[in-house]
Design a protein around this motif. Structure first.
Motif, mmCIF file in Angstrom:
data_model
loop_
_atom_site.group_PDB
_atom_site.id
_atom_site.type_symbol
_atom_site.label_atom_id
_atom_site.label_comp_id
_atom_site.label_asym_id
_atom_site.label_seq_id
_atom_site.Cartn_x
_atom_site.Cartn_y
_atom_site.Cartn_z
ATOM 1 N N ARG A 26 -4.338 -5.053 1.409
ATOM 2 C CA ARG A 26 -4.991 -5.373 -0.010
ATOM 3 C C ARG A 26 -4.529 -6.591 -0.612
ATOM 4 O O ARG A 26 -5.261 -7.402 -1.514
ATOM 5 C CB ARG A 26 -5.137 -4.400 -0.906
ATOM 6 N N ASP A 27 -3.133 -6.671 -0.544
ATOM 7 C CA ASP A 27 -2.370 -7.778 -1.464
ATOM 8 C C ASP A 27 -2.814 -9.203 -0.921
ATOM 9 O O ASP A 27 -2.874 -9.392 0.219
ATOM 10 C CB ASP A 27 -1.027 -7.278 -1.338
ATOM 11 N N MET A 52 0.667 -1.377 0.054
ATOM 12 C CA MET A 52 0.222 -0.013 0.102
ATOM 13 C C MET A 52 1.123 1.375 0.122
ATOM 14 O O MET A 52 1.570 1.408 0.857
ATOM 15 C CB MET A 52 -0.917 -0.129 1.214
ATOM 16 N N ARG A 65 -13.003 -0.560 8.748
ATOM 17 C CA ARG A 65 -12.531 0.108 7.476
ATOM 18 C C ARG A 65 -13.449 1.180 6.939
ATOM 19 O O ARG A 65 -14.430 1.002 6.918
ATOM 20 C CB ARG A 65 -12.446 -1.284 6.535
ATOM 21 N N HIS A 69 -5.382 -2.961 7.268
ATOM 22 C CA HIS A 69 -5.929 -4.259 6.393
ATOM 23 C C HIS A 69 -5.244 -4.356 4.914
ATOM 24 O O HIS A 69 -5.650 -3.674 3.994
ATOM 25 C CB HIS A 69 -7.520 -4.157 6.173
#
Length: 332
Positions: free
Chosen positions: A126-127, A1, A101, A124
């Motif tokens: 994303r990948d 990110m 979130r 959190h």
């Protein structure tokens, strides 16, 4: 990110200084990225930054509104949401490290999709990450480990990066928690990664690099903390750090949040970290000890630092009081 800066730091309606500690950390370590602060009515804290409206900060170049305040439960207050919607309409990305979130709030998600803006929930990831392999990789790595949580691992690694860069060394701080990600502009919050993939995520965070490049990796938790040892172990294995720094608060009597759980001794902590690290690193070593002596007088701190250094034969510092130069000397 990857976060876009400069930042406008959102303090919201923070009840006190502690509630805004994330914003304070960003302002301390990346002042050049912070154009100002935005406070709502009822805010009881302030940073050494100008108060700005969304419009003023955008004119000054701000690209991301960083939610630098936390409340009980880590939820996104309804009182904040209109500010976030207005920010998105003005072209800001919005970044937060709360348990709730941003993308789970329909109005924010719809506004971000409509305007093509990023909602960055840095806690959190994303990948998707693969499992760790433990395969050797080039580059040099240092990891901060601790006797407990919140004993100064982030501060120590940021101070080490700053000192190394002052000397012209190739060094990058690798963030593994939400505040560190705001400070670095990128990173992986390892405590939110599925357990099987923690070590793989850390391998991704600090991949193979030049032989003279240092990744300075933010530590998390402690191998001795019943609540968080799993995260600490995955981080230790994925980091494959040849060099370790032990972080400790001398006056702490028990594990954070566990009044019946005593802290380990320093030698006990070093021995277990070395034993576990050898799974992925042939010859790990401790290169220093960082003590958080904020509860001690200057005279007491000086005595404890010297006694610890004499006992273990390692550079022993308080990154705030003394700096970390002796540890960097040992790395050279």
């Amino acid at each position: 990110m990857q976060l876009q800066h400069p930042y406008l730091l959102f303090l919201g309606d923070a009840a006190d200084d502690l509630a805004a500690k994330t914003a304070a950390g960003v302002a301390q370590w990346r002042p050049e990225w912070c154009v100002g602060q935005l406070r709502l009515p009822g805010c009881n804290t302030s940073l050494d930054l100008p108060d700005m409206t969304l419009e003023e900060a955008r004119e000054a170049g701000a690209r991301t509104l960083v939610v630098g305040v936390a409340n009980r439960g880590g939820v996104i207050s309804e009182a904040w949401q209109q500010t976030f919607l207005d920010a998105i309409a003005l072209g800001y990305d919005v970044a937060a490290g709360l348990h709730q979130r941003l993308v789970d709030i329909p109005a924010l998600r719809a506004a971000a999709d409509r305007e093509g803006r990023l909602l960055a929930d840095v806690r959190h990831p994303r990948d998707r990450f693969g499992v760790g392999t433990g395969e050797p990789r080039t580059g040099r790595r240092l990891l901060a480990v601790g006797t407990d949580c919140s004993v100064g691992k982030m501060y120590t690694t940021l101070a080490l990066e700053a000192e190394m860069k002052r000397r012209g060394l190739k060094a990058d701080f690798r963030a593994t928690g939400q505040t560190g990600i705001f400070i670095a502009g990128s990173g992986i919050s390892v405590d939110a990664v599925i357990a099987d993939f923690i070590s793989g995520a850390v391998e991704t965070l600090c991949p193979a690099n030049d032989d003279d490049h240092w990744d300075i990796i933010e530590g998390q938790g402690s191998l001795f903390h019943p609540s968080f040892a799993g995260v600490s172990l995955g981080l230790l294995h994925g980091a494959q750090a040849e060099s370790l720094v032990l972080c400790h608060e001398p006056e702490r009597l028990h594990m954070r949040g566990l009044p019946n759980q005593a802290l380990p001794g320093l030698q006990e902590c070093m021995d277990l970290n070395l034993a576990c690290a050898r799974l992925t690193v042939p010859q790990p070593r401790f290169v220093g000890i960082a003590l958080n002596t904020k509860r001690l007088s200057p005279e007491q701190a000086e005595r404890v630092l010297k006694e610890t250094e004499d006992r273990f034969g390692l550079p022993t510092v308080d990154p705030v009081r003394t700096g970390v130069a002796p540890i960097v000397d040992r790395l050279a």
